[in-house]
Scaffold this motif. Structure first.
Motif, short mmCIF file in Angstrom:
data_model
loop_
_atom_site.label_atom_id
_atom_site.label_comp_id
_atom_site.label_asym_id
_atom_site.label_seq_id
_atom_site.Cartn_x
_atom_site.Cartn_y
_atom_site.Cartn_z
N ALA A 36 0.83 -1.21 0.00
CA ALA A 36 0.00 0.00 0.00
C ALA A 36 0.87 1.25 0.00
O ALA A 36 0.53 2.26 -0.65
N GLY A 37 1.99 1.23 0.71
CA GLY A 37 2.90 2.36 0.69
C GLY A 37 3.52 2.59 -0.68
O GLY A 37 3.65 3.73 -1.15
N ILE A 38 3.89 1.52 -1.35
CA ILE A 38 4.43 1.64 -2.71
C ILE A 38 3.37 2.18 -3.66
O ILE A 38 3.66 3.03 -4.53
N LEU A 39 2.15 1.72 -3.51
CA LEU A 39 1.07 2.19 -4.37
C LEU A 39 0.77 3.67 -4.14
O LEU A 39 0.54 4.42 -5.10
N SER A 40 0.82 4.12 -2.90
CA SER A 40 0.52 5.52 -2.59
C SER A 40 1.59 6.46 -3.15
O SER A 40 1.26 7.52 -3.69
N ILE A 41 2.86 6.09 -3.06
CA ILE A 41 3.91 6.97 -3.61
C ILE A 41 3.85 6.97 -5.12
O ILE A 41 4.17 7.98 -5.76
#
Length: 268
Positions: free
Chosen positions: A74-79
């Motif tokens: 989810a962190g990779i997707l948000s950035i």
């Protein structure tokens, strides 16, 4: 007389050996039972876990699932979504801080899972799941430190840092997902409990996140296609015939006009 002696000797021999026959049979049967019992005891000790240990294993698996299988992707997707937004906009900042929050929570949750493992489990590191888990735990802390030490934009090392940070983050996420599958398999071998349902749920979750990740590349293109198609009017057959007639009239020579008009057109 000789015959009687032979019969007496035979009877004596039979009486001597008769009590030993059931003893030999019982001894063999007892040894066999002891061997089976010892084998089943070893097998039971290998597979059966105490309720407390089973609970610790499940909590450990859940923590690493949330960390490596949910928060980090989810962190990779948000950035990735923040890059698509206008630089300096509110949406870009929101996605960036979501990335930071997800990654920090991922590190903290993974740390809790590692502490639980060190405290309660026998970590001999004689299997791939434990070895990969140790490497991942070291890598996520290195990645977190790299995130806080990022160079400012405009510096030469910024591009190198961005590439390394991106590659390491993707590798940690992929290897973490793989290690969750190995953990499910290890749990199944240890407890003989079925993990098929959890495997299906986790696979569906990873597939959905992967779809969203890949969709970011095509989102703008799909939106542009919708705008272009929306601006085009649907041409009916009658409109097409009228358009062809008008084009045909434009190609025909002009109708003869009066002489006065012809001269005026010439001098004009």
């Amino acid at each position: 007389m000789q015959t009687f002696c032979k019969l007496a000797c035979f009877a004596f021999s039979a009486c001597y050996h008769l009590p030993l026959i059931p003893l030999v049979g019982c001894s063999s049967h007892e040894d066999h039972n002891q061997f089976i019992g010892h084998k089943s005891m070893i097998k039971g000790n290998f597979h059966k876990l105490s309720p407390q240990m089973t609970s610790n294993v499940r909590v450990h698996g859940l923590l690493l699932w949330v960390s490596m299988g949910l928060l980090m992707p989810a962190g990779i997707l948000s950035i990735r979504m923040s890059v698509k937004e206008e630089r300096g906009s509110i949406r870009a900042r929101v996605f960036f801080y979501l990335h930071l929050t997800f990654q920090m929570l991922s590190v903290l949750v993974a740390t809790a899972g590692a502490v639980l493992s060190i405290k309660n489990f026998e970590n001999s590191f004689n299997n791939n799941h434990q070895r990969i888990g140790l490497a991942l735990y070291i890598a996520i802390w290195i990645q977190a430190i790299m995130g806080f030490l990022r160079p400012h934009k405009g510096k030469k090392e910024r591009s190198v840092w961005y590439f390394v940070h991106w590659i390491v983050g993707i590798l940690i996420s992929l290897v973490g997902i793989i290690n969750i599958y190995t953990g499910l398999e290890a749990y199944h071998k240890r407890t003989l409990e079925s993990t098929r349902l959890w495997t299906i749920i986790f696979t569906a979750q990873v597939s959905f996140i992967t779809f969203l990740y890949l969709f970011q590349d095509k989102k703008e293109y799909i939106q542009e296609q919708g705008v272009i198609l929306g601006n085009l009017e649907t041409i009916t057959p009658d409109q097409e015939n009228i358009s062809q007639i008008q084009n045909h009239k434009d190609l025909l020579p002009a109708a003869p006009c009066a002489k006065r008009n012809a001269l005026r057109n010439l001098f004009d």
